[in-house]
Design a protein around this motif. Structure first.
Motif, PDB file in Angstrom:
ATOM      1  N   LEU A  28     -46.066  14.688   7.473  1.00 46.84           N
ATOM      2  CA  LEU A  28     -44.877  15.156   6.704  1.00 46.84           C
ATOM      3  C   LEU A  28     -44.841  14.623   5.317  1.00 46.84           C
ATOM      4  O   LEU A  28     -44.159  15.493   4.596  1.00 46.84           O
ATOM      5  N   ALA A  29     -45.810  13.882   5.047  1.00 52.77           N
ATOM      6  CA  ALA A  29     -45.677  13.056   3.605  1.00 52.77           C
ATOM      7  C   ALA A  29     -45.745  14.179   2.419  1.00 52.77           C
ATOM      8  O   ALA A  29     -46.774  14.753   2.784  1.00 52.77           O
ATOM      9  N   GLY A  30     -45.091  14.261   1.677  1.00 54.23           N
ATOM     10  CA  GLY A  30     -45.086  15.232   0.592  1.00 54.23           C
ATOM     11  C   GLY A  30     -44.847  16.648   0.750  1.00 54.23           C
ATOM     12  O   GLY A  30     -44.857  17.581  -0.087  1.00 54.23           O
ATOM     13  N   LYS A  31     -44.382  17.051   2.042  1.00 51.87           N
ATOM     14  CA  LYS A  31     -44.260  18.384   2.526  1.00 51.87           C
ATOM     15  C   LYS A  31     -42.762  18.906   1.806  1.00 51.87           C
ATOM     16  O   LYS A  31     -41.853  18.026   2.018  1.00 51.87           O
ATOM     17  N   LYS A  32     -42.521  20.050   1.783  1.00 49.57           N
ATOM     18  CA  LYS A  32     -41.116  20.587   1.222  1.00 49.57           C
ATOM     19  C   LYS A  32     -40.557  21.643   2.133  1.00 49.57           C
ATOM     20  O   LYS A  32     -41.317  21.937   2.997  1.00 49.57           O
ATOM     21  N   TYR A  38     -37.509   9.822   8.444  1.00 47.92           N
ATOM     22  CA  TYR A  38     -39.070  10.023   8.132  1.00 47.92           C
ATOM     23  C   TYR A  38     -38.960   9.647   6.450  1.00 47.92           C
ATOM     24  O   TYR A  38     -39.840   9.201   6.043  1.00 47.92           O
ATOM     25  N   VAL A  39     -37.980   9.915   5.911  1.00 50.77           N
ATOM     26  CA  VAL A  39     -37.739   9.254   4.329  1.00 50.77           C
ATOM     27  C   VAL A  39     -37.878   7.725   4.380  1.00 50.77           C
ATOM     28  O   VAL A  39     -38.883   7.227   3.541  1.00 50.77           O
ATOM     29  N   PRO A  82     -41.034  13.032   2.001  1.00 46.64           N
ATOM     30  CA  PRO A  82     -40.801  14.473   2.610  1.00 46.64           C
ATOM     31  C   PRO A  82     -39.750  14.893   1.940  1.00 46.64           C
ATOM     32  O   PRO A  82     -38.740  14.295   1.884  1.00 46.64           O
ATOM     33  N   LYS A  83     -39.507  16.365   1.774  1.00 49.95           N
ATOM     34  CA  LYS A  83     -38.260  17.117   1.219  1.00 49.95           C
ATOM     35  C   LYS A  83     -37.820  17.952   2.684  1.00 49.95           C
ATOM     36  O   LYS A  83     -38.531  18.744   2.944  1.00 49.95           O
ATOM     37  N   PHE A  84     -36.542  17.784   2.768  1.00 54.64           N
ATOM     38  CA  PHE A  84     -36.011  18.415   3.806  1.00 54.64           C
ATOM     39  C   PHE A  84     -34.823  19.669   3.255  1.00 54.64           C
ATOM     40  O   PHE A  84     -34.373  19.505   2.270  1.00 54.64           O
ATOM     41  N   GLU A  85     -35.030  20.850   3.996  1.00 53.48           N
ATOM     42  CA  GLU A  85     -34.262  21.915   3.492  1.00 53.48           C
ATOM     43  C   GLU A  85     -32.665  21.359   3.832  1.00 53.48           C
ATOM     44  O   GLU A  85     -32.605  20.817   4.655  1.00 53.48           O
ATOM     45  N   SER A  86     -31.541  22.024   3.286  1.00 52.35           N
ATOM     46  CA  SER A  86     -30.369  21.867   3.868  1.00 52.35           C
ATOM     47  C   SER A  86     -29.794  23.129   4.731  1.00 52.35           C
ATOM     48  O   SER A  86     -30.647  23.930   4.945  1.00 52.35           O
ATOM     49  N   GLY A  87     -28.839  22.847   5.469  1.00 55.70           N
ATOM     50  CA  GLY A  87     -28.528  23.801   6.409  1.00 55.70           C
ATOM     51  C   GLY A  87     -28.548  23.324   7.710  1.00 55.70           C
ATOM     52  O   GLY A  87     -28.583  22.163   7.972  1.00 55.70           O
ATOM     53  N   ASN A  88     -28.100  24.037   8.558  1.00 53.70           N
ATOM     54  CA  ASN A  88     -27.952  23.755  10.066  1.00 53.70           C
ATOM     55  C   ASN A  88     -29.221  23.217  10.811  1.00 53.70           C
ATOM     56  O   ASN A  88     -30.307  23.685  10.650  1.00 53.70           O
ATOM     57  N   SER A  89     -28.931  22.396  11.688  1.00 53.74           N
ATOM     58  CA  SER A  89     -30.158  21.757  12.440  1.00 53.74           C
ATOM     59  C   SER A  89     -30.076  22.064  13.950  1.00 53.74           C
ATOM     60  O   SER A  89     -28.685  22.047  14.572  1.00 53.74           O
ATOM     61  N   VAL A  90     -31.157  22.182  14.407  1.00 52.01           N
ATOM     62  CA  VAL A  90     -31.026  22.108  16.201  1.00 52.01           C
ATOM     63  C   VAL A  90     -31.816  21.186  16.534  1.00 52.01           C
ATOM     64  O   VAL A  90     -32.988  20.680  16.070  1.00 52.01           O
ATOM     65  N   GLY A  91     -31.683  20.451  17.714  1.00 52.75           N
ATOM     66  CA  GLY A  91     -32.238  19.313  18.285  1.00 52.75           C
ATOM     67  C   GLY A  91     -31.605  18.820  19.495  1.00 52.75           C
ATOM     68  O   GLY A  91     -30.890  19.635  20.223  1.00 52.75           O
TER      69      GLY A  91
END
Length: 256
Positions: free
Chosen positions: A175-179, A227-228, A239-248
């Protein structure tokens, strides 16, 4: 306590498990799908066999492997990510027909997965008391495989670890470096290899005696936080995460 244990799948998890059990005086028989691994397993003190589950038959020395076992640990990667069409349930049922022909096998320990549970927006918590509810094709196949195990004549224990991690294996490296990574607020459900080996060993020793066990070793931090943090610890690009709703989902144990 059983004296001869078979470990089906002596790879990243199965081999160190075998080595641990050998230290406690057990005789260990183990399988691999690669002929090139036989000498490596022998040197570790394992009696090795080449066995591979195919769709309609079992390739290799399955009968010789099962002969004389008191207990069997099934550590068989489903392979559904790389081959979604694979008949995993059928392969497990085929294996179980062979196992049932050996009445000497008194106990089965099956390494399953938390993927038998559904990810949803309300982030539900699942314990060993909750029934599997995955609705995707992969999840349904995994649930069916568990049911095939439960129908065995031998005593069965199903262990559900999360994503497996170890010193040489951690998802943050991928995940490192992914956006724009999804589900930033979903909790992680991860299990260290050492913790899982300890759990399996506890079942074998009789210290843990339950039909279903959830084995999660890491805190349920959010994906983004966890992960950060791990990327910083390993000096990797964040890693860069998008904003918004999550499922899990949150997998917990009421047993261990």
């Amino acid at each position: 306590m059983s004296n001869t244990i078979g470990i089906m799948g002596c790879g990243w998890l199965g081999k160190p498990l075998a080595v641990q059990l050998l230290k406690h005086g057990f005789n260990i028989k183990g399988t691999t799908t690669q002929i090139s691994k036989l000498n490596e397993l022998r040197k570790a003190g394992i009696d090795p066999y080449v066995v591979e589950l195919q769709e309609n038959f079992i390739d290799g020395g399955i009968e010789e492997f099962l002969e004389g076992l008191n207990m069997l640990v099934l550590n068989i990667p489903p392979g559904l990510r790389s081959n979604p069409q694979s008949d995993y349930e059928g392969r497990i049922k085929l294996l179980m027909r062979n196992v049932e022909a050996h009445s000497n096998i008194e106990q089965l320990i099956y390494i399953s997965t938390t993927s038998v549970f559904e990810d949803t927006g309300d982030i539900p918590t699942y314990t060993e008391n909750d029934l599997p509810n995955a609705t995707d094709t992969k999840g349904k196949k995994l649930i069916a495989a568990e049911e095939a195990i439960k129908n065995a004549n031998a005593k069965t224990t199903i262990i559900r670890p999360g994503g497996l991690i170890g010193i040489d294996r951690h998802p943050v490296k991928y995940l490192a470096g992914k956006k724009d990574l999804s589900n930033p607020d979903a909790p992680v459900n991860l299990t260290s290899r050492d913790y899982l080996i300890e759990t399996i060993s506890g079942v074998i020793a009789g210290h843990i005696d339950k039909p279903i066990i959830h084995a999660i070793s890491e805190p349920h931090k959010s994906r983004k936080t966890y992960y950060v943090q791990k990327a910083r610890e390993m000096d990797l690009e964040l890693p860069k995460f998008e904003s918004g709703n999550s499922v899990g989902k949150r997998i917990v144990s009421t047993i261990i």
